[in-house]
Design an enzyme around this catalytic site. Structure first.
Site, mmCIF file in Angstrom:
data_model
loop_
_atom_site.group_PDB
_atom_site.id
_atom_site.type_symbol
_atom_site.label_atom_id
_atom_site.label_comp_id
_atom_site.label_asym_id
_atom_site.label_seq_id
_atom_site.Cartn_x
_atom_site.Cartn_y
_atom_site.Cartn_z
ATOM 1 N N CYS A 10 0.859 -1.184 0.000
ATOM 2 C CA CYS A 10 0.000 0.000 0.000
ATOM 3 C C CYS A 10 0.895 1.234 0.000
ATOM 4 O O CYS A 10 2.073 1.145 -0.363
ATOM 5 C CB CYS A 10 -0.980 -0.022 1.178
ATOM 6 S SG CYS A 10 -0.209 0.040 2.807
ATOM 7 N N ASN A 13 2.235 1.475 4.406
ATOM 8 C CA ASN A 13 2.555 0.209 5.106
ATOM 9 C C ASN A 13 2.247 0.300 6.605
ATOM 10 O O ASN A 13 2.916 -0.333 7.423
ATOM 11 C CB ASN A 13 4.020 -0.219 4.868
ATOM 12 C CG ASN A 13 4.335 -1.656 5.280
ATOM 13 O OD1 ASN A 13 5.442 -1.961 5.687
ATOM 14 N ND2 ASN A 13 3.378 -2.544 5.179
ATOM 15 N N CYS A 15 -1.473 0.787 7.408
ATOM 16 C CA CYS A 15 -2.915 0.502 7.514
ATOM 17 C C CYS A 15 -3.307 -0.719 6.684
ATOM 18 O O CYS A 15 -3.546 -1.804 7.217
ATOM 19 C CB CYS A 15 -3.745 1.711 7.079
ATOM 20 S SG CYS A 15 -3.503 3.177 8.099
ATOM 21 N N ARG A 16 -3.382 -0.558 5.364
ATOM 22 C CA ARG A 16 -3.971 -1.613 4.540
ATOM 23 C C ARG A 16 -3.078 -2.840 4.370
ATOM 24 O O ARG A 16 -3.526 -3.974 4.571
ATOM 25 C CB ARG A 16 -4.334 -1.047 3.159
ATOM 26 C CG ARG A 16 -5.479 -0.062 3.210
ATOM 27 C CD ARG A 16 -5.609 0.704 1.912
ATOM 28 N NE ARG A 16 -4.464 1.585 1.715
ATOM 29 C CZ ARG A 16 -4.228 2.299 0.628
ATOM 30 N NH1 ARG A 16 -5.070 2.184 -0.400
ATOM 31 N NH2 ARG A 16 -3.186 3.098 0.546
ATOM 32 N N SER A 17 -1.814 -2.635 3.961
ATOM 33 C CA SER A 17 -0.998 -3.829 3.676
ATOM 34 C C SER A 17 -0.636 -4.622 4.933
ATOM 35 O O SER A 17 -0.593 -5.858 4.863
ATOM 36 C CB SER A 17 0.236 -3.491 2.827
ATOM 37 O OG SER A 17 1.086 -2.566 3.458
ATOM 38 N N ASP A 127 -7.981 3.829 0.973
ATOM 39 C CA ASP A 127 -7.101 4.258 2.045
ATOM 40 C C ASP A 127 -7.934 4.755 3.238
ATOM 41 O O ASP A 127 -8.694 5.714 3.101
ATOM 42 C CB ASP A 127 -6.230 5.399 1.503
ATOM 43 C CG ASP A 127 -5.165 5.832 2.471
ATOM 44 O OD1 ASP A 127 -5.221 5.423 3.648
ATOM 45 O OD2 ASP A 127 -4.271 6.578 2.039
HETATM 46 P P1 4NP Z 1 -1.822 2.840 4.104
HETATM 47 O O1 4NP Z 1 -2.448 4.197 4.680
HETATM 48 O O2 4NP Z 1 -1.272 3.169 2.746
HETATM 49 O O3 4NP Z 1 -2.988 1.917 4.037
HETATM 50 O O4 4NP Z 1 -0.751 2.406 5.099
HETATM 51 C C1 4NP Z 1 -1.741 5.397 4.768
HETATM 52 C C2 4NP Z 1 -0.927 5.631 5.843
HETATM 53 C C3 4NP Z 1 -0.246 6.838 5.937
HETATM 54 C C4 4NP Z 1 -0.397 7.790 4.962
HETATM 55 C C5 4NP Z 1 -1.205 7.546 3.873
HETATM 56 C C6 4NP Z 1 -1.872 6.341 3.771
HETATM 57 N N1 4NP Z 1 0.265 9.038 5.089
HETATM 58 O O5 4NP Z 1 0.009 9.929 4.254
HETATM 59 O O6 4NP Z 1 1.099 9.199 5.984
#
Ligand code: 4NP
Length: 160
Positions: A10, A13, A15-17, A127
């Site tokens: 993702c 790294n 939340c989703r992955s 996201d």
């Molecule tokens: P992820 O979510 O891609 O599912 O881990 C996010 C976590 C942090 C950010 C964006 C998406 N960020 O902008 O810091």
């Protein structure tokens, strides 16, 4: 013995992955395939290298029996395309980012997670970072459905 290695990808790294990694690990153990499937996750961005998964992701996952606490953020690297048979992205932006660093011969290793959840026409895992708790539940629902489909898709390769 055949094995397969999978990296969920993702943006951050956190939340989703990591959620996909925790769900997949759980389902692979339940299917008694832990010694055949290697599972990891990574982000296309570098903001959260070394960080534990987002507190909200850990809490939502924990309520369903998935412990994400030991996972730490890392950034995907070109070498990962040699290490992993499948790099499974959460959304189209992740796919685009992966393609920019992927050696041309390994492009077919990049897939979208929701390809493996045939009962839905939702294409991406959205996201949840800037939204509310419902987003984290939706990520879990999508990961659970897609990981079931992914294991079903891998079974013939693992047992042949
Ligand atoms: P992820 O979510 O891609 O599912 O881990 C996010 C976590 C942090 C950010 C964006 C998406 N960020 O902008 O810091």
């Amino acid at each position: 013995m055949k094995t397969i290695s999978i990296c969920f990808v993702c943006l951050g790294n956190i939340c989703r992955s990591p959620t996909a990694e925790g769900v997949m690990r759980h389902q692979v153990e339940a299917a008694r395939l832990s010694d055949r499937v290697r599972i990891d996750s990574a982000g296309t961005g570098d903001w959260h290298i070394g960080a534990a998964p987002d507190r909200r992701a850990q809490q939502a996952a924990g309520q369903r029996g998935y412990d994400l606490s030991a996972l730490r953020g890392r950034q995907i690297a070109p070498e990962d395309f040699e290490q992993f048979d499948l790099l499974i992205a959460m959304d189209d932006a992740n796919v685009t980012a992966l393609k920019t660093i992927c050696p041309p011969a390994q492009r077919d290793r990049i897939r979208l997670l929701m390809e493996f959840a045939p009962a839905t026409d939702i294409r991406e895992v959205a996201d949840p970072y800037f939204g509310g708790d419902a987003g984290f539940e939706r990520v879990l629902d999508q990961c659970e459905a897609a990981c079931r489909g992914l294991i079903a898709a891998l079974r013939p390769q693992l047992t042949s």
